[in-house]
Write a protein that holds these residues in place. Structure first.
Motif, mmCIF file in Angstrom:
data_model
loop_
_atom_site.group_PDB
_atom_site.id
_atom_site.type_symbol
_atom_site.label_atom_id
_atom_site.label_comp_id
_atom_site.label_asym_id
_atom_site.label_seq_id
_atom_site.Cartn_x
_atom_site.Cartn_y
_atom_site.Cartn_z
ATOM 1 N N VAL A 189 0.841 -1.199 0.000
ATOM 2 C CA VAL A 189 0.000 0.000 0.000
ATOM 3 C C VAL A 189 0.877 1.250 0.000
ATOM 4 C CG1 VAL A 189 -1.663 1.339 1.354
ATOM 5 C CG2 VAL A 189 -1.971 -1.124 1.096
ATOM 6 N N LYS A 190 1.911 1.243 0.810
ATOM 7 C CA LYS A 190 2.805 2.398 0.909
ATOM 8 C C LYS A 190 3.493 2.678 -0.427
ATOM 9 C CE LYS A 190 6.744 4.170 3.500
ATOM 10 N NZ LYS A 190 7.700 3.923 4.580
ATOM 11 N N ALA A 191 4.057 1.648 -1.029
ATOM 12 C CA ALA A 191 4.776 1.823 -2.298
ATOM 13 C C ALA A 191 3.820 2.207 -3.429
ATOM 14 C CB ALA A 191 5.530 0.548 -2.652
ATOM 15 N N ALA A 192 2.661 1.577 -3.471
ATOM 16 C CA ALA A 192 1.681 1.873 -4.526
ATOM 17 C C ALA A 192 1.187 3.310 -4.414
ATOM 18 C CB ALA A 192 0.512 0.899 -4.448
ATOM 19 N N SER A 193 0.909 3.745 -3.203
ATOM 20 C CA SER A 193 0.406 5.110 -3.032
ATOM 21 C C SER A 193 1.487 6.142 -3.340
ATOM 22 C CB SER A 193 -0.167 5.312 -1.630
ATOM 23 O OG SER A 193 0.815 5.089 -0.644
ATOM 24 N N GLN A 194 2.721 5.853 -2.995
ATOM 25 C CA GLN A 194 3.822 6.767 -3.313
ATOM 26 C C GLN A 194 3.998 6.896 -4.820
ATOM 27 O OE1 GLN A 194 6.073 8.702 -1.211
ATOM 28 N NE2 GLN A 194 6.204 9.578 -3.249
ATOM 29 N N LEU A 195 3.998 5.770 -5.509
ATOM 30 C CA LEU A 195 4.152 5.798 -6.964
ATOM 31 C C LEU A 195 2.968 6.492 -7.626
ATOM 32 C CD1 LEU A 195 5.810 5.068 -9.414
ATOM 33 C CD2 LEU A 195 4.820 2.763 -9.337
ATOM 34 N N ALA A 196 1.763 6.209 -7.178
ATOM 35 C CA ALA A 196 0.575 6.862 -7.737
ATOM 36 C C ALA A 196 0.634 8.370 -7.517
ATOM 37 C CB ALA A 196 -0.692 6.280 -7.124
ATOM 38 N N ALA A 197 1.072 8.789 -6.344
ATOM 39 C CA ALA A 197 1.203 10.221 -6.055
ATOM 40 C C ALA A 197 2.245 10.857 -6.970
ATOM 41 C CB ALA A 197 1.569 10.426 -4.590
ATOM 42 N N ASP A 198 3.361 10.176 -7.156
ATOM 43 C CA ASP A 198 4.413 10.692 -8.035
ATOM 44 C C ASP A 198 3.930 10.815 -9.483
ATOM 45 O OD1 ASP A 198 6.130 10.797 -5.873
ATOM 46 O OD2 ASP A 198 7.241 8.989 -6.428
ATOM 47 N N LEU A 199 3.176 9.823 -9.938
ATOM 48 C CA LEU A 199 2.723 9.808 -11.332
ATOM 49 C C LEU A 199 1.585 10.788 -11.611
ATOM 50 C CD1 LEU A 199 2.776 5.962 -12.016
ATOM 51 C CD2 LEU A 199 4.351 7.682 -12.933
#
Length: 64
Positions: free
Chosen positions: A32-42
């Motif tokens: 969840v942490k990694a997915a949300s970070q990547l989604a926020a970045d993108l």
């Protein structure tokens, strides 16, 4: 005025749908942490918002 509000709502719905699709895909392979970070970045949205939505999506998937 009503058309403008309706158009804005539709735009927000589309953005939410795109975020949900992105997070759903990322959550297949990432935490969840990694997915949300990547989604926020993108997408440029705040990480906190992406993280909260990722939690909601994982909880709704667990209930199904």
């Amino acid at each position: 005025m009503i058309k403008t509000m309706s158009l804005q709502k539709t735009q927000e719905d589309l953005e939410q749908e795109k975020l949900d699709q992105l997070l759903t895909r990322l959550l297949q392979d990432l935490s969840v942490k990694a997915a949300s970070q990547l989604a926020a970045d993108l997408t440029g949205i705040k990480k906190k918002i992406a993280y909260q939505r990722a939690l909601e999506l994982t909880q709704s998937n667990d209930e199904e």
